[in-house]
Design an enzyme around this catalytic site. Sequence first.
Site, PDB file in Angstrom:
ATOM      1  N   GLU A   1       1.386  18.115  37.306  1.00 48.31           N
ATOM      2  CA  GLU A   1       2.672  18.704  38.036  1.00 48.31           C
ATOM      3  C   GLU A   1       2.380  20.021  38.385  1.00 48.31           C
ATOM      4  O   GLU A   1       1.586  20.805  37.666  1.00 48.31           O
ATOM      5  CB  GLU A   1       3.760  18.263  37.091  1.00 48.31           C
ATOM      6  CG  GLU A   1       3.623  19.385  35.931  1.00 48.31           C
ATOM      7  CD  GLU A   1       5.213  19.339  35.009  1.00 48.31           C
ATOM      8  OE1 GLU A   1       5.165  17.893  34.376  1.00 48.31           O
ATOM      9  OE2 GLU A   1       5.565  20.345  34.679  1.00 48.31           O
TER      10      GLU A   1
ATOM     11  N   HIS B   1      10.991  18.632  35.756  1.00 50.71           N
ATOM     12  CA  HIS B   1      10.625  19.291  34.609  1.00 50.71           C
ATOM     13  C   HIS B   1      11.890  20.313  34.158  1.00 50.71           C
ATOM     14  O   HIS B   1      11.770  21.545  34.083  1.00 50.71           O
ATOM     15  CB  HIS B   1       9.376  19.792  34.481  1.00 50.71           C
ATOM     16  CG  HIS B   1       8.926  20.239  33.280  1.00 50.71           C
ATOM     17  ND1 HIS B   1       7.184  20.360  32.877  1.00 50.71           N
ATOM     18  CD2 HIS B   1       9.307  20.541  31.972  1.00 50.71           C
ATOM     19  CE1 HIS B   1       7.222  20.457  31.744  1.00 50.71           C
ATOM     20  NE2 HIS B   1       8.431  20.691  30.976  1.00 50.71           N
TER      21      HIS B   1
ATOM     22  N   ARG C   1       4.878  15.648  27.821  1.00 48.21           N
ATOM     23  CA  ARG C   1       3.782  15.903  28.729  1.00 48.21           C
ATOM     24  C   ARG C   1       3.079  14.655  29.662  1.00 48.21           C
ATOM     25  O   ARG C   1       2.932  13.585  28.901  1.00 48.21           O
ATOM     26  CB  ARG C   1       2.640  16.734  28.150  1.00 48.21           C
ATOM     27  CG  ARG C   1       2.954  18.359  27.926  1.00 48.21           C
ATOM     28  CD  ARG C   1       3.244  18.807  28.673  1.00 48.21           C
ATOM     29  NE  ARG C   1       3.481  20.506  28.488  1.00 48.21           N
ATOM     30  CZ  ARG C   1       4.635  20.723  28.435  1.00 48.21           C
ATOM     31  NH1 ARG C   1       5.780  20.133  28.311  1.00 48.21           N
ATOM     32  NH2 ARG C   1       4.875  22.207  27.912  1.00 48.21           N
TER      33      ARG C   1
HETATM   34  C1  DGY Z   1       8.311  22.928  27.187  1.00 48.91           C
HETATM   35  O1  DGY Z   1       8.850  24.081  26.842  1.00 48.91           O
HETATM   36  O2  DGY Z   1       7.143  22.803  26.788  1.00 48.91           O
HETATM   37  C2  DGY Z   1       8.904  21.819  27.380  1.00 48.91           C
HETATM   38  O3  DGY Z   1       8.314  21.128  28.304  1.00 48.91           O
HETATM   39  C3  DGY Z   1      10.391  22.474  28.430  1.00 48.91           C
HETATM   40  O4  DGY Z   1      10.770  21.310  28.926  1.00 48.91           O
END
Ligand code: DGY
Length: 309
Positions: free
Chosen positions: A265, A283, A236
Amino acid sequence: MSIRILSTSPLVGPALRDLGARFPELRLAAFRSPEWNAALAGAEALVVMLSEPLTEADLEAAPKLKAIGTYSVGVNHLPVKACQARGISVVNTPGVLTDATADIALALLLALTRRVAEGEVLVRSGTWQGWAPDQLLGPGLAGKACGILGSGPIGQAFARRAWALGMTPVFWDRDQKGGEVDFGAGRAPRLPLPELLSRSAVLSLHCPLTDQTRGLLDRPALEQLPAGAILINTARGGILDENAAIDLLESGRLGGVGLDVYEGEPRLNPRWLQAPRAVLLPHLGSATVETREAMAQLLCDGLAAALQS
Ligand code: DGY
């Protein structure tokens, strides 16, 4: 008929449609659109994406709510404590995206160190003059230490990939417990953060964003990495001080940064667009067909259990 399930996306595969047939009625509406806002009051289950933060005020506005499902493993965008207090189940998708996410971290690592993105641009530009002894050289990885923040399933899956490249994984854990991690292909020590940082030629982030990890990789932490270290973030954005990372890239102190996630983001710190030795992805961690279908199924199974309880 009242709307029982309110989702901002049909998800991938048949799982949500099947759930809607079992627990009518399913309504699809864009996040915070007038239609979504209107349906909130009657919804028993919400489905949101990781980019759609819910607040306690949303829980107030949805008195019938039994469950919130997020199409992600991360739950940092949800008011988890308030859900617990109200008896609302939070359903996420752990387990099924482990390999896909570790794969994208590996892709970033190799793209940076083997300069894949720059090589592709060179060929497509039509200006490539042919093989040259010193063309687009990058650092090798074998024999170097790979620091991994988070020893959960994704951290361990990344350790197996680093191990396969000849690297030596070392872990740091949020709960600061010592001992070794059995990551499947071998065992690796858990180290205190300063020790791990000072050893890591590569540092990859695989811990959730929590109050404890927010801003964990701030400027002083990043400055503890060896000169030329490569940093990968598929966890993150909020874990990393992005401005500090860009400063250290610009000064040459960091060897490269590979990102799949960003603070705030899809808005991007505009400095990333000019940053040298950075590979930036939108992402894509869980973005395989199989993974997204499995995430949808897991999510819908969890919502079904909550709706029939
Ligand atoms: C999630 O599912 O939390 C991830 O960030 C996917 O990449």
